[in-house]
Design an enzyme around this catalytic site. Structure first.
Site, short mmCIF file in Angstrom:
data_model
loop_
_atom_site.label_atom_id
_atom_site.label_comp_id
_atom_site.label_asym_id
_atom_site.label_seq_id
_atom_site.Cartn_x
_atom_site.Cartn_y
_atom_site.Cartn_z
N GLY A 46 0.84 -1.19 0.00
CA GLY A 46 0.00 0.00 0.00
C GLY A 46 0.87 1.24 0.00
N THR A 47 0.45 2.27 0.72
CA THR A 47 1.19 3.53 0.75
C THR A 47 2.65 3.30 1.11
OG1 THR A 47 -0.84 4.63 1.46
CG2 THR A 47 1.22 5.84 1.77
N GLU A 68 11.37 1.76 13.56
CA GLU A 68 11.59 3.21 13.44
C GLU A 68 10.39 3.92 12.80
OE1 GLU A 68 12.74 6.34 14.27
OE2 GLU A 68 14.73 5.41 14.22
N GLY A 106 -7.22 14.39 2.51
CA GLY A 106 -6.59 13.10 2.76
C GLY A 106 -5.66 13.11 3.98
N LYS A 112 1.98 5.65 19.89
CA LYS A 112 3.37 6.05 19.64
C LYS A 112 4.05 6.48 20.95
CE LYS A 112 2.02 7.71 15.04
NZ LYS A 112 1.48 8.92 14.37
#
Ligand SMILES: NC(=O)c1ccc[n+]([C@@H]2O[C@H](COP(=O)([O-])OP(=O)(O)OC[C@H]3O[C@@H](n4cnc5c(N)ncnc54)[C@H](OP(=O)(O)O)[C@@H]3O)[C@@H](O)[C@H]2O)c1
Ligand SMILES: NC(=O)c1ccc[n+]([C@@H]2O[C@H](COP(=O)([O-])OP(=O)(O)OC[C@H]3O[C@@H](n4cnc5c(N)ncnc54)[C@H](OP(=O)(O)O)[C@@H]3O)[C@@H](O)[C@H]2O)c1
EC number: 1.1.1.3
Lengths: 424, 424
Positions: free
Chosen positions: B11-12, B128, B186, B204
């Protein structure tokens, strides 16, 4: 089993390194996978008092014996200078020891010889502390951004000149005044040449460029202009136009070649480096994958610099230190006259109609287009004209300045500074 | 000799990773010391068009076969989700493969199991890209600042909410309006809950806290407040007082224990994180050696995130990847009511003399001292009172709000936000 350190120098950074290793021993030991032990240190005068606890450290002035001491795994060079430091670092490497150093002058001037010596003896030379103090910028460049083709580094890598410019901007004060204050506060040396003329920043820039572009250390290709050129007036004009003036170090690689320069430079007020104030350092790195990333922090100081020294030591302990740069790329440098950027120009003119037209005419004749132009009334029937050009070669701008200076309507010298449209 | 990669997801980020590895092949190969080769990829639907060159990559939908493929050295998990991704990552590790992932939800929710599995099989898990996209923040924390005892992390680690707040500030627009714009561009998902409520930032933050403090992943100890609480009015009052409002993630360790929170928070306008605008991410890390260092860059995007993925792959290729965190420290968390900070309060009051005195009296009675207080006339004989307290426990501020709300002179709800005096 422990990693054994020999320390050359117990001054600001040396004593700071001892402190950090002692203060954070448990964490560091567990992260390094083994104890890190300073077994020995050498200084000029062992009788001087030291700003750290020396228990368990053999101390004398015999640096040659230290770098030959078979117990020692890593020599940490924190003495400065490039004469004795060079000899000792080369000897340590030849004796099969790794080297950690904070010495930017040494790496910038003798890096090639030192890296080759390290390579020949299968050792590493780590120098995170040599650039931007506590900021892990070398690690970011060589490891964190390893997947990128790096195109540009733009940084504030000398705290002294940034302190001076920040203060000039905040107080409208003049260079000489603020320099004296910086000296009194200990932010500037008694002889400030190294900082003020951009030599120190140039050393650091040459190191960053070598790592980013895999090119030889090119201190001879550095173009540096001192920060003394900046006046309170220019700072204020720049601000009005949406810019700040920084003593900016730029390393750029393009099809035209490589550029390395440290100059007073206008940057958009929203650029990452524009927001770096006081003695802090900040570096923005542009790569073809990451876009632009910025790194910020203290560029000097005992503990901050020691933070970087200790990081290098731990990398060596883990066997994770990166091999010396190969400096393998063929490189051509862009001649100064061909360097392209926007420019800021300021000149004093006779305050009469037609002058603006004359100025625009000269610039148009050289194909220099103008992005912004302001005129301010001044004393004695004169006005101050400030303008910002679009991108143009330094050669063209120099010629424009000659032609402008030759006009009857233009009085005195023309102030010129580079302008970089850096991203936020 | 080459390092062989199996890719879960194209995907992305997956397609971005293929692009970066192809675009920068020569540099990456020389830095990694060997070629990196994507031999195989698995997706849901192999028939879909992909935003990258697939030549030489075997593509199918058999993820289980990929993680068992004996040719593959490193499984790069870029599929997202925590169900199948968990199974596949555990299987890859059990099959003696290293894992690189960008999946913050997976690491935050199942990190313990995954790290233990990696440890048991002598493999590494590198992540990372899971925090702050292209910014090498995990490397900075675990390696560049390894010599520090880390005391605090304060970060903007969700681009969507930072975009929303930046736009609200720039345009005086309201939350709902800007959210709709972000969705159109988006920058925000159709279901924005994960971002807007601080869940993504919380994941995170939990990861960063584990690395910084060597504590277990504590998603159950996260205190999160959504960004929807912030009004254009508060942004403007904060600005007037010298602050900006950010959806700030804070991990702090003190003698009182650990705090993990994601909340709309006032920060001084000169603080490093205050200058992080739009979709960018920024994290400041405070340690007992470095002081404070800041890291800035794109927190998402195909190529930027791929930059971090590739950095992890190269670390694996070099054998430099850091072992999974031990999460060994005993940890106690500060109960919410005992968390201490400054606070911002805003309330609508009857515009008559004596009201300010009543308010100050209530605060004084609870030992809450006031740093700044402004009153603005409002409509209908009412005024808006905004005040900033000195440091005080959340328990005390809650009680103060109860007592204030009970006053006849106070109308409607009281807006309250935390304020952090972060360094520049
Ligand atoms: N200061 C900073 O914030 C900073 C930041 C980044 C990098 N650096 C770099 O770190 C290095 C050290 O800087 P510093 O500020 O710590 O210097 P410093 O305070 O002047 O300390 C130098 C130390 O080296 C010792 N030394 C000098 N020449 C020697 C010799 N020939 N043999 C044995 N010992 C010798 C000195 O001994 P005595 O004490 O007996 O004189 C002193 O202990 C320099 O390369 C500097 O550029 C410094
Ligand atoms: N996007 C960012 O900027 C960004 C930034 C940082 C971190 N991340 C993280 O990176 C990960 C990937 O994000 P993304 O934006 O790249 O997601 P994405 O565009 O939705 O791509 C997901 C890919 O995984 C494949 N996939 C999903 N489930 C699968 C399954 N069960 N078996 C095989 N393949 C499967 C999909 O296949 P199909 O294409 O056939 O559907 C697709 O190729 C996530 O964990 C995300 O949190 C993303």
């Amino acid at each position: 089993m422990s990693l054994k350190i020999g320390l050359l120098g117990l001054g600001t950074v040396g004593a700071g390194t001892v402190k950090v290793l002692r203060e954070n021993t448990d964490d560091i030991t567990s992260r390094a996978g083994r104890p890190i032990e300073i077994v020995r240190a050498a200084v000029r005068d062992p009788a001087l008092p030291r700003d750290c606890d020396l228990s368990g450290i053999e101390l004398d002035s015999d640096a040659d014996a230290l770098v030959a001491d078979p117990r020692i795994d890593v020599v940490v060079e924190l003495m400065g200078g490039i004469g004795r430091a060079r000899e000792l670092v080369l000897a340590a490497l030849a004796n099969g020891k790794s080297v950690v150093t904070a010495n930017k002058a040494l790496i910038a001037e003798h890096g090639k010889e030192i890296f080759e010596c390290a390579q020949a003896h299968g050792q590493v030379v780590a120098f995170e502390a040599a650039v931007a103090g506590g900021i892990p910028i070398i690690k970011a460049l060589r490891e964190g951004l390893v997947g990128n083709r790096i195109d540009q580094i733009a940084g504030i890598i000398n705290g002294t000149t940034n302190f001076i410019l920040s203060r000039m901007e905040a107080d409208g004060a003049d260079f000489a005044e603020v320099l004296a204050e910086a000296q009194a506060k200990g932010y500037a040396e008694a002889d400030p040449t190294f900082d003020v003329e951009g030599i120190d920043a140039g050393h650091k820039l040459a190191i960053l460029a070598t790592l980013a572009f895999d090119i030889p250390l090119a201190t001879d290709q550095l173009h540096t202009i001192g920060v003394g050129k900046v006046s309170a007036e220019d700072i204020s004009f720049a601000r009005e136009l949406g810019y700040r003036i920084k003593h900016l170090a730029v390393a750029r690689r393009s099809e035209a070649g490589v550029e390395l320069r440290v100059e007073p430079t206008l940057v958009p007020k929203n650029a990452f480096v524009a927001k770096v104030d006081g003695v802090m350092n900040g570096v923005s790195i542009s790569g073809n994958a990451v876009g632009t990333a910025g790194f910020y922090g203290p560029g000097a100081g005992a503990l901050a610099t020691a933070s970087a020294v200790v990081a290098d030591i731990v990398d060596v302990a883990l066997g994770h230190a990166i091999a010396p740069p190969a400096m393998a790329q063929e490189v051509s440098f862009v001649p100064q006259s061909a360097v392209v950027s926007a420019h800021y120009l300021r000149m004093r003119v006779t305050d009469q109609s037609g002058v603006m037209k004359t100025i625009s005419g000269i610039l148009a004749g050289l194909d220099i287009s103008i992005e912004a132009m302001v005129q301010k009334e001044s004393s004695e029937g004169q006005a101050e004209v400030v303008l910002i050009t679009h991108e143009v070669s330094t050669g063209a701008i120099t010629q424009a300045m000659d032609e402008l200076a030759a006009c009857d309507a233009v009085h005195g010298g023309i102030v010129q500074m580079r302008l970089e449209h850096l991203s936020e």
